[in-house]
Motif scaffolding. Structure first.
Motif, PDB file in Angstrom:
ATOM      1  N   TRP A 145      30.225  49.429 -10.428  1.00  0.00           N
ATOM      2  CA  TRP A 145      29.680  48.242 -11.065  1.00  0.00           C
ATOM      3  C   TRP A 145      30.214  47.030 -10.311  1.00  0.00           C
ATOM      4  CZ3 TRP A 145      28.372  48.256 -16.807  1.00  0.00           C
ATOM      5  CH2 TRP A 145      27.820  47.055 -17.199  1.00  0.00           C
ATOM      6  N   GLY A 146      29.343  46.286  -9.689  1.00  0.00           N
ATOM      7  CA  GLY A 146      29.762  45.102  -8.933  1.00  0.00           C
ATOM      8  C   GLY A 146      30.702  45.424  -7.793  1.00  0.00           C
ATOM      9  N   GLY A 147      30.531  46.584  -7.181  1.00  0.00           N
ATOM     10  CA  GLY A 147      31.377  46.976  -6.065  1.00  0.00           C
ATOM     11  C   GLY A 147      32.702  47.593  -6.465  1.00  0.00           C
ATOM     12  N   ASN A 148      32.952  47.753  -7.759  1.00  0.00           N
ATOM     13  CA  ASN A 148      34.196  48.351  -8.245  1.00  0.00           C
ATOM     14  C   ASN A 148      33.881  49.598  -9.066  1.00  0.00           C
ATOM     15  OD1 ASN A 148      35.998  46.208  -7.371  1.00  0.00           O
ATOM     16  ND2 ASN A 148      35.018  44.988  -8.949  1.00  0.00           N
ATOM     17  N   GLU A 149      34.763  50.591  -8.958  1.00  0.00           N
ATOM     18  CA  GLU A 149      34.598  51.765  -9.809  1.00  0.00           C
ATOM     19  C   GLU A 149      35.261  51.499 -11.156  1.00  0.00           C
ATOM     20  OE1 GLU A 149      34.803  56.057  -8.503  1.00  0.00           O
ATOM     21  OE2 GLU A 149      36.620  55.925  -9.744  1.00  0.00           O
ATOM     22  N   ILE A 150      34.519  51.726 -12.224  1.00  0.00           N
ATOM     23  CA  ILE A 150      35.064  51.602 -13.579  1.00  0.00           C
ATOM     24  C   ILE A 150      34.740  52.877 -14.335  1.00  0.00           C
ATOM     25  CG2 ILE A 150      34.896  49.086 -13.640  1.00  0.00           C
ATOM     26  CD1 ILE A 150      32.414  49.427 -15.422  1.00  0.00           C
ATOM     27  N   LEU A 151      35.458  53.113 -15.419  1.00  0.00           N
ATOM     28  CA  LEU A 151      35.210  54.266 -16.271  1.00  0.00           C
ATOM     29  C   LEU A 151      34.447  53.815 -17.507  1.00  0.00           C
ATOM     30  CD1 LEU A 151      38.675  56.058 -16.091  1.00  0.00           C
ATOM     31  CD2 LEU A 151      36.533  56.789 -15.043  1.00  0.00           C
ATOM     32  N   LEU A 152      33.216  54.239 -17.628  1.00  0.00           N
ATOM     33  CA  LEU A 152      32.407  53.910 -18.800  1.00  0.00           C
ATOM     34  C   LEU A 152      32.596  54.958 -19.886  1.00  0.00           C
ATOM     35  CD1 LEU A 152      29.013  52.731 -17.274  1.00  0.00           C
ATOM     36  CD2 LEU A 152      30.898  51.345 -18.124  1.00  0.00           C
ATOM     37  N   GLY A 153      32.188  54.592 -21.090  1.00  0.00           N
ATOM     38  CA  GLY A 153      32.256  55.512 -22.215  1.00  0.00           C
ATOM     39  C   GLY A 153      33.428  55.254 -23.136  1.00  0.00           C
ATOM     40  N   GLY A 154      34.304  54.315 -22.746  1.00  0.00           N
ATOM     41  CA  GLY A 154      35.452  54.000 -23.590  1.00  0.00           C
ATOM     42  C   GLY A 154      35.095  52.995 -24.666  1.00  0.00           C
ATOM     43  N   ASP A 155      36.038  52.782 -25.564  1.00  0.00           N
ATOM     44  CA  ASP A 155      35.853  51.800 -26.629  1.00  0.00           C
ATOM     45  C   ASP A 155      35.769  50.394 -26.037  1.00  0.00           C
ATOM     46  OD1 ASP A 155      36.027  53.837 -28.530  1.00  0.00           O
ATOM     47  OD2 ASP A 155      38.203  53.609 -28.718  1.00  0.00           O
ATOM     48  N   ILE A 156      35.235  49.468 -26.833  1.00  0.00           N
ATOM     49  CA  ILE A 156      35.136  48.066 -26.423  1.00  0.00           C
ATOM     50  C   ILE A 156      35.851  47.229 -27.487  1.00  0.00           C
ATOM     51  CG2 ILE A 156      33.595  46.130 -25.941  1.00  0.00           C
ATOM     52  CD1 ILE A 156      31.478  48.285 -25.166  1.00  0.00           C
ATOM     53  N   ILE A 157      36.957  46.590 -27.098  1.00  0.00           N
ATOM     54  CA  ILE A 157      37.712  45.745 -28.030  1.00  0.00           C
ATOM     55  C   ILE A 157      36.975  44.422 -28.164  1.00  0.00           C
ATOM     56  CG2 ILE A 157      39.888  44.561 -28.475  1.00  0.00           C
ATOM     57  CD1 ILE A 157      41.243  46.765 -26.770  1.00  0.00           C
ATOM     58  N   THR A 158      36.606  44.078 -29.402  1.00  0.00           N
ATOM     59  CA  THR A 158      35.872  42.830 -29.637  1.00  0.00           C
ATOM     60  C   THR A 158      36.732  41.761 -30.295  1.00  0.00           C
ATOM     61  OG1 THR A 158      35.034  43.633 -31.769  1.00  0.00           O
ATOM     62  CG2 THR A 158      33.645  44.015 -29.828  1.00  0.00           C
ATOM     63  N   GLU A 159      37.820  42.155 -30.968  1.00  0.00           N
ATOM     64  CA  GLU A 159      38.731  41.193 -31.607  1.00  0.00           C
ATOM     65  C   GLU A 159      40.157  41.714 -31.553  1.00  0.00           C
ATOM     66  OE1 GLU A 159      37.895  39.913 -35.616  1.00  0.00           O
ATOM     67  OE2 GLU A 159      35.735  40.071 -35.255  1.00  0.00           O
ATOM     68  N   ALA A 160      41.100  40.785 -31.414  1.00  0.00           N
ATOM     69  CA  ALA A 160      42.522  41.094 -31.489  1.00  0.00           C
ATOM     70  C   ALA A 160      43.184  39.999 -32.304  1.00  0.00           C
ATOM     71  CB  ALA A 160      43.137  41.183 -30.099  1.00  0.00           C
ATOM     72  N   ASN A 161      43.789  40.385 -33.424  1.00  0.00           N
ATOM     73  CA  ASN A 161      44.428  39.429 -34.342  1.00  0.00           C
ATOM     74  C   ASN A 161      43.488  38.295 -34.725  1.00  0.00           C
ATOM     75  OD1 ASN A 161      46.759  40.898 -34.529  1.00  0.00           O
ATOM     76  ND2 ASN A 161      47.855  39.716 -32.998  1.00  0.00           N
ATOM     77  N   GLY A 162      42.239  38.647 -34.987  1.00  0.00           N
ATOM     78  CA  GLY A 162      41.258  37.670 -35.447  1.00  0.00           C
ATOM     79  C   GLY A 162      40.628  36.829 -34.357  1.00  0.00           C
ATOM     80  N   ILE A 163      41.018  37.039 -33.112  1.00  0.00           N
ATOM     81  CA  ILE A 163      40.464  36.275 -31.992  1.00  0.00           C
ATOM     82  C   ILE A 163      39.371  37.109 -31.329  1.00  0.00           C
ATOM     83  CG2 ILE A 163      40.958  35.250 -29.733  1.00  0.00           C
ATOM     84  CD1 ILE A 163      43.887  34.922 -30.748  1.00  0.00           C
ATOM     85  N   ARG A 164      38.155  36.538 -31.243  1.00  0.00           N
ATOM     86  CA  ARG A 164      37.049  37.220 -30.559  1.00  0.00           C
ATOM     87  C   ARG A 164      37.365  37.304 -29.079  1.00  0.00           C
ATOM     88  NH1 ARG A 164      33.509  40.002 -30.373  1.00  0.00           N
ATOM     89  NH2 ARG A 164      31.598  38.980 -29.891  1.00  0.00           N
ATOM     90  N   ILE A 165      37.207  38.470 -28.515  1.00  0.00           N
ATOM     91  CA  ILE A 165      37.448  38.672 -27.094  1.00  0.00           C
ATOM     92  C   ILE A 165      36.096  38.624 -26.383  1.00  0.00           C
ATOM     93  CG2 ILE A 165      38.376  40.228 -25.335  1.00  0.00           C
ATOM     94  CD1 ILE A 165      40.503  39.138 -27.281  1.00  0.00           C
ATOM     95  N   THR A 166      35.862  37.547 -25.657  1.00  0.00           N
ATOM     96  CA  THR A 166      34.594  37.394 -24.951  1.00  0.00           C
ATOM     97  C   THR A 166      34.773  37.281 -23.448  1.00  0.00           C
ATOM     98  OG1 THR A 166      34.629  34.988 -25.253  1.00  0.00           O
ATOM     99  CG2 THR A 166      33.462  36.297 -26.921  1.00  0.00           C
ATOM    100  N   GLU A 167      36.015  37.075 -23.002  1.00  0.00           N
ATOM    101  CA  GLU A 167      36.290  36.917 -21.577  1.00  0.00           C
ATOM    102  C   GLU A 167      37.572  37.656 -21.206  1.00  0.00           C
ATOM    103  OE1 GLU A 167      36.542  32.790 -20.637  1.00  0.00           O
ATOM    104  OE2 GLU A 167      34.600  32.330 -21.541  1.00  0.00           O
TER     105      GLU A 167
END
Length: 113
Positions: A40-62
């Motif tokens: 993906w974008g020239g880098n190897e990544i591992l897909l299929g894992g969980d996606i963290i969307t919030e940590a301690n009430g903070i939305r993770i967008t970046e």
């Protein structure tokens, strides 16, 4: 490939979990890493894992946001997570243990002695 219905992409930005170390806080929280190597974008990544969307009430967008949250964490602190697995929203709370050394760190440590 990420386990998110296409019409939901805008709502479910977050931090893709590629690997979870045994006995780590992520492991204790029940996070799962990816298992499908993909370019993906020239880098190897591992897909299929969980996606963290919030940590301690903070939305993770970046990426930088995720790093800021991690940098502020201390051993013994509690972290509340919201993550996605196969399009399902999951919540978890974990008290951060001292992070175990991973194999690469052990090798470096042993070479220095």
């Amino acid at each position: 490939m990420l386990g998110i219905p296409e019409e939901e992409w805008g709502r479910f930005t977050g931090f893709l979990v590629e690997k979870v170390q045994p006995r780590s806080a992520g492991d204790t929280a029940g996070l799962r890493g990816g298992r499908w190597p993909t370019m993906w974008g020239g880098n190897e990544i591992l897909l299929g894992g969980d996606i963290i969307t919030e940590a301690n009430g903070i939305r993770i967008t970046e990426h930088d946001q995720a790093l800021d949250v991690v940098r502020r964490l201390k051993v013994g602190a509690r972290i509340d997570l919201v993550y996605l697995r196969n399009g399902n929203r999951i919540t978890a709370s974990v008290v951060l243990p001292e992070r175990p050394l991973i194999a690469e760190e052990m090798e470096i440590h042993m070479r220095r002695q």
